[in-house]
Design a protein around this motif. Structure first.
Motif, PDB file in Angstrom:
ATOM      1  N   GLN A   5       9.859  62.031  31.368  1.00  0.00           N
ATOM      2  CA  GLN A   5       8.571  62.746  31.595  1.00  0.00           C
ATOM      3  C   GLN A   5       7.288  61.943  31.454  1.00  0.00           C
ATOM      4  O   GLN A   5       7.112  61.786  30.178  1.00  0.00           O
ATOM      5  CB  GLN A   5       8.533  63.658  30.559  1.00  0.00           C
ATOM      6  CG  GLN A   5       7.398  65.153  29.943  1.00  0.00           C
ATOM      7  CD  GLN A   5       7.006  65.111  31.546  1.00  0.00           C
ATOM      8  OE1 GLN A   5       8.104  66.783  32.072  1.00  0.00           O
ATOM      9  NE2 GLN A   5       6.028  65.797  32.693  1.00  0.00           N
ATOM     10  N   GLU A   6       5.866  62.092  31.983  1.00  0.00           N
ATOM     11  CA  GLU A   6       5.124  60.845  32.337  1.00  0.00           C
ATOM     12  C   GLU A   6       3.915  61.901  31.575  1.00  0.00           C
ATOM     13  O   GLU A   6       3.582  63.558  32.075  1.00  0.00           O
ATOM     14  CB  GLU A   6       4.336  60.545  33.252  1.00  0.00           C
ATOM     15  CG  GLU A   6       5.789  59.547  34.445  1.00  0.00           C
ATOM     16  CD  GLU A   6       6.413  60.715  35.327  1.00  0.00           C
ATOM     17  OE1 GLU A   6       7.006  60.485  35.736  1.00  0.00           O
ATOM     18  OE2 GLU A   6       6.639  62.027  34.708  1.00  0.00           O
ATOM     19  N   SER A   7       2.668  61.349  30.747  1.00  0.00           N
ATOM     20  CA  SER A   7       1.445  62.530  30.657  1.00  0.00           C
ATOM     21  C   SER A   7       0.531  61.098  30.468  1.00  0.00           C
ATOM     22  O   SER A   7       0.548  60.508  29.790  1.00  0.00           O
ATOM     23  CB  SER A   7       1.948  62.991  28.642  1.00  0.00           C
ATOM     24  OG  SER A   7       2.541  61.721  28.609  1.00  0.00           O
ATOM     25  N   SER A  25      14.719  60.485  27.719  1.00  0.00           N
ATOM     26  CA  SER A  25      15.381  61.526  26.686  1.00  0.00           C
ATOM     27  C   SER A  25      16.641  61.555  27.357  1.00  0.00           C
ATOM     28  O   SER A  25      17.163  61.483  28.900  1.00  0.00           O
ATOM     29  CB  SER A  25      14.870  62.990  26.774  1.00  0.00           C
ATOM     30  OG  SER A  25      14.537  63.171  27.424  1.00  0.00           O
ATOM     31  N   GLY A  26      17.387  61.232  26.724  1.00  0.00           N
ATOM     32  CA  GLY A  26      18.822  61.312  27.351  1.00  0.00           C
ATOM     33  C   GLY A  26      19.743  59.881  27.594  1.00  0.00           C
ATOM     34  O   GLY A  26      20.219  59.951  28.551  1.00  0.00           O
ATOM     35  N   ASP A  74       7.656  51.651  23.607  1.00  0.00           N
ATOM     36  CA  ASP A  74       7.345  51.601  22.212  1.00  0.00           C
ATOM     37  C   ASP A  74       9.498  52.723  21.890  1.00  0.00           C
ATOM     38  O   ASP A  74       9.573  52.771  22.426  1.00  0.00           O
ATOM     39  CB  ASP A  74       6.866  53.229  21.539  1.00  0.00           C
ATOM     40  CG  ASP A  74       6.609  53.070  20.177  1.00  0.00           C
ATOM     41  OD1 ASP A  74       8.639  52.670  19.384  1.00  0.00           O
ATOM     42  OD2 ASP A  74       5.616  53.889  19.455  1.00  0.00           O
ATOM     43  N   THR A  75      10.286  51.467  21.464  1.00  0.00           N
ATOM     44  CA  THR A  75      11.410  51.187  21.112  1.00  0.00           C
ATOM     45  C   THR A  75      11.830  52.468  19.967  1.00  0.00           C
ATOM     46  O   THR A  75      12.845  52.995  20.256  1.00  0.00           O
ATOM     47  CB  THR A  75      11.905  50.412  20.584  1.00  0.00           C
ATOM     48  OG1 THR A  75      12.122  49.505  19.918  1.00  0.00           O
ATOM     49  CG2 THR A  75      12.092  49.382  21.926  1.00  0.00           C
ATOM     50  N   SER A  76      11.015  52.699  19.067  1.00  0.00           N
ATOM     51  CA  SER A  76      11.456  53.467  18.035  1.00  0.00           C
ATOM     52  C   SER A  76      10.604  55.276  19.003  1.00  0.00           C
ATOM     53  O   SER A  76      11.475  55.915  17.753  1.00  0.00           O
ATOM     54  CB  SER A  76       9.917  53.717  16.972  1.00  0.00           C
ATOM     55  OG  SER A  76       8.912  53.542  17.154  1.00  0.00           O
ATOM     56  N   LYS A  77       9.791  54.935  19.352  1.00  0.00           N
ATOM     57  CA  LYS A  77      10.296  56.191  19.963  1.00  0.00           C
ATOM     58  C   LYS A  77      10.714  56.757  21.629  1.00  0.00           C
ATOM     59  O   LYS A  77      10.459  57.443  22.231  1.00  0.00           O
ATOM     60  CB  LYS A  77       8.032  56.674  20.217  1.00  0.00           C
ATOM     61  CG  LYS A  77       7.171  56.193  19.045  1.00  0.00           C
ATOM     62  CD  LYS A  77       5.865  56.464  19.514  1.00  0.00           C
ATOM     63  CE  LYS A  77       5.045  56.473  18.691  1.00  0.00           C
ATOM     64  NZ  LYS A  77       3.979  57.273  18.873  1.00  0.00           N
ATOM     65  N   ASN A  78      10.918  55.253  21.691  1.00  0.00           N
ATOM     66  CA  ASN A  78      11.929  55.586  23.187  1.00  0.00           C
ATOM     67  C   ASN A  78      10.797  56.150  24.223  1.00  0.00           C
ATOM     68  O   ASN A  78      11.149  57.062  25.407  1.00  0.00           O
ATOM     69  CB  ASN A  78      13.200  56.248  23.313  1.00  0.00           C
ATOM     70  CG  ASN A  78      14.294  56.110  24.339  1.00  0.00           C
ATOM     71  OD1 ASN A  78      14.261  54.628  24.799  1.00  0.00           O
ATOM     72  ND2 ASN A  78      14.722  57.160  24.435  1.00  0.00           N
TER      73      ASN A  78
END
Length: 119
Positions: A5-7, A25-26, A74-78
Motif C-alpha cells: 500500500q503506497e502513500s 503486509s503479509g 524501515d525494517t522495523s515498520k516493514n
C-alpha cells in the motif's frame, strides 16, 4: 499473501521534495530472494522504473533519476520508502511499489499513489 500500500502527500510544489511510503503486509521486506521497486506511470505514457532495493540492501537506480532519488526501507515498520527531490511538473505521475519474489511467477503491486507537482 503479500499486500503493498503506497502513500504520499498527493500534491507537492515544484522544487520541493516528496517522500512516499509503501507499507508491506503479509510478508517481510527482508525475505530472501525478493527485491522491491518503485515505478511510476506518467500521464498518457508508459511505466518508468525508478529504483530497486534488494533483500540484502543493495540498491539500483534509473540513471536518469539517480541524482534526485533515494530508495530505502524501515525494517522495523516493514516499509519501503522513496524520496524524490527537486520535483518538477514532469514528475507528476502515479507511483507504485512492486515486489518481485524469484520463487514466484508474478510480482505483487500496490494500487499506486498520485503525486502532482504544481504550484
Amino acid at each position: 499473501q503479500v499486500r503493498l500500500q503506497e502513500s504520499g502527500p498527493g500534491l507537492v510544489k515544484p522544487s520541493q521534495s516528496v517522500s512516499l511510503t509503501c507499507t508491506v503486509s503479509g510478508g517481510s521486506i527482508t525475505t530472501a530472494y525478493t527485491y522491491w521497486a518503485w515505478i511510476r506511470q506518467l500521464p498518457g505514457k508508459g511505466f518508468e522504473w525508478i529504483a530497486h532495493l534488494f533483500a540484502n540492501g543493495d540498491t539500483y537506480y534509473n540513471p536518469a533519476l539517480h541524482s534526485r532519488t533515494s530508495i530505502s526501507r524501515d525494517t522495523s515498520k516493514n516499509e519501503l520508502a522513496l524520496r524524490l527531490s527537486s520535483v518538477t511538473p514532469e514528475d507528476t505521475a502515479v507511483y507504485f511499489c512492486d515486489r518481485t519474489d524469484t520463487n514466484l511467477p508474478t510480482d505483487a503491486w500496490g494500487q499506486g499513489t498520485q503525486v502532482t507537482a504544481s504550484s
